[in-house]
Write a protein that holds these residues in place. Structure first.
Motif, short mmCIF file in Angstrom:
data_model
loop_
_atom_site.label_atom_id
_atom_site.label_comp_id
_atom_site.label_asym_id
_atom_site.label_seq_id
_atom_site.Cartn_x
_atom_site.Cartn_y
_atom_site.Cartn_z
N VAL A 197 0.57 -1.42 0.49
CA VAL A 197 -0.09 0.02 -0.06
C VAL A 197 0.72 1.36 0.37
N GLN A 198 0.42 1.91 -1.09
CA GLN A 198 1.12 3.00 -0.43
C GLN A 198 0.34 5.26 -1.23
N LEU A 199 1.47 5.48 -0.24
CA LEU A 199 -0.11 6.64 -0.67
C LEU A 199 1.25 8.25 -0.59
N VAL A 200 1.22 8.84 -2.01
CA VAL A 200 1.64 9.91 -2.23
C VAL A 200 0.85 11.31 -2.30
N GLU A 201 1.48 11.45 -1.65
CA GLU A 201 1.07 13.17 -1.68
C GLU A 201 2.07 14.68 -2.15
N SER A 202 1.28 14.93 -2.96
CA SER A 202 1.82 16.46 -3.82
C SER A 202 0.91 17.44 -3.81
N GLY A 203 0.99 18.66 -3.69
CA GLY A 203 1.03 19.93 -3.61
C GLY A 203 1.59 20.63 -2.83
N GLY A 204 2.29 20.21 -2.32
CA GLY A 204 2.40 21.08 -0.62
C GLY A 204 3.81 22.28 -1.41
N GLY A 205 3.22 23.25 -0.48
CA GLY A 205 4.37 24.58 -1.14
C GLY A 205 4.13 25.96 -0.64
N SER A 206 4.45 27.12 -0.60
CA SER A 206 4.04 28.11 -0.16
C SER A 206 3.14 28.98 -0.85
N VAL A 207 2.06 29.53 0.50
CA VAL A 207 0.85 30.58 0.09
C VAL A 207 0.78 31.62 0.59
N GLN A 208 0.55 32.86 0.17
CA GLN A 208 0.04 33.88 0.87
C GLN A 208 -1.29 33.70 1.71
N ALA A 209 -0.66 34.61 3.22
CA ALA A 209 -1.92 34.34 3.80
C ALA A 209 -3.76 34.85 3.12
N GLY A 210 -3.90 33.42 2.77
CA GLY A 210 -5.88 34.22 2.89
C GLY A 210 -5.57 33.72 1.20
N GLY A 211 -4.85 32.83 0.53
CA GLY A 211 -4.84 32.64 -0.48
C GLY A 211 -4.90 30.89 -0.76
N SER A 212 -4.85 29.88 -1.64
CA SER A 212 -5.93 29.49 -2.13
C SER A 212 -4.19 27.76 -2.18
N LEU A 213 -4.56 26.46 -1.97
CA LEU A 213 -3.87 25.65 -2.52
C LEU A 213 -4.62 23.87 -2.54
N ARG A 214 -3.73 23.10 -3.01
CA ARG A 214 -4.98 21.82 -3.22
C ARG A 214 -3.32 20.78 -3.08
N LEU A 215 -4.12 19.96 -1.97
CA LEU A 215 -3.14 18.59 -2.24
C LEU A 215 -3.89 17.16 -2.70
N SER A 216 -2.95 17.11 -3.24
CA SER A 216 -3.30 15.60 -3.60
C SER A 216 -2.63 14.35 -3.22
N CYS A 217 -3.56 13.47 -3.40
CA CYS A 217 -2.75 11.74 -2.08
C CYS A 217 -3.54 11.10 -3.81
N ALA A 218 -1.93 10.36 -3.84
CA ALA A 218 -2.42 9.15 -5.12
C ALA A 218 -2.01 7.66 -4.91
#
Length: 126
Positions: free
Chosen positions: A1-22
């Motif tokens: 079983v393997q879970l791999v996240e992606s999509g992290g990073g830096s964002v400004q306050a009030g901004g948006s970000l989307r994480l994925s997990c395959a």
């Protein structure tokens, strides 16, 4: 079983970000899936879960700002994070349990309920 996240990073306050997990290596569709996060010096905390039928549970700290979804065809879950706040920076982990969420309890956001973990992805807010 393997879970791999992606999509992290830096964002400004009030901004948006989307994480994925395959996910791979197991029958994804019937398992409870969740997102956790761990800030420096703090315990890993559960923030959102999603069941096989799409029902969701959120921690109060992210309710109304974060949205968890899953795509069964792609064996992938997502965490849409909006209105990012100073308390949100952490390493974010996806997790999977071998049971459906409703079996785990009304608020399935405890670490011990989950059997599989991703490696984590860093999120910072500037």
């Amino acid at each position: 079983v393997q879970l791999v996240e992606s999509g992290g990073g830096s964002v400004q306050a009030g901004g948006s970000l989307r994480l994925s997990c395959a996910a791979s290596g197991y029958t994804y569709s019937t398992y409870c899936m969740a997102w956790f996060r761990q800030a420096p010096g703090k315990e890993r905390e559960g923030i959102a879960s999603i069941d096989y039928d799409g029902s969701t549970v959120y921690d109060d700290s992210v309710k109304g700002r974060f949205t968890i979804t899953r795509d069964k065809a792609k064996n992938t879950q997502y965490l849409e994070m909006n209105s990012m706040a100073p308390e949100d920076p952490a390493v974010y982990y996806c997790a999977a349990a071998r049971l459906a969420c409703y079996v785990l309890g009304s608020v399935p956001l405890k670490k011990y309920l989950y059997n599989y973990w991703g490696q984590g992805t860093q999120v910072t807010v500037s």
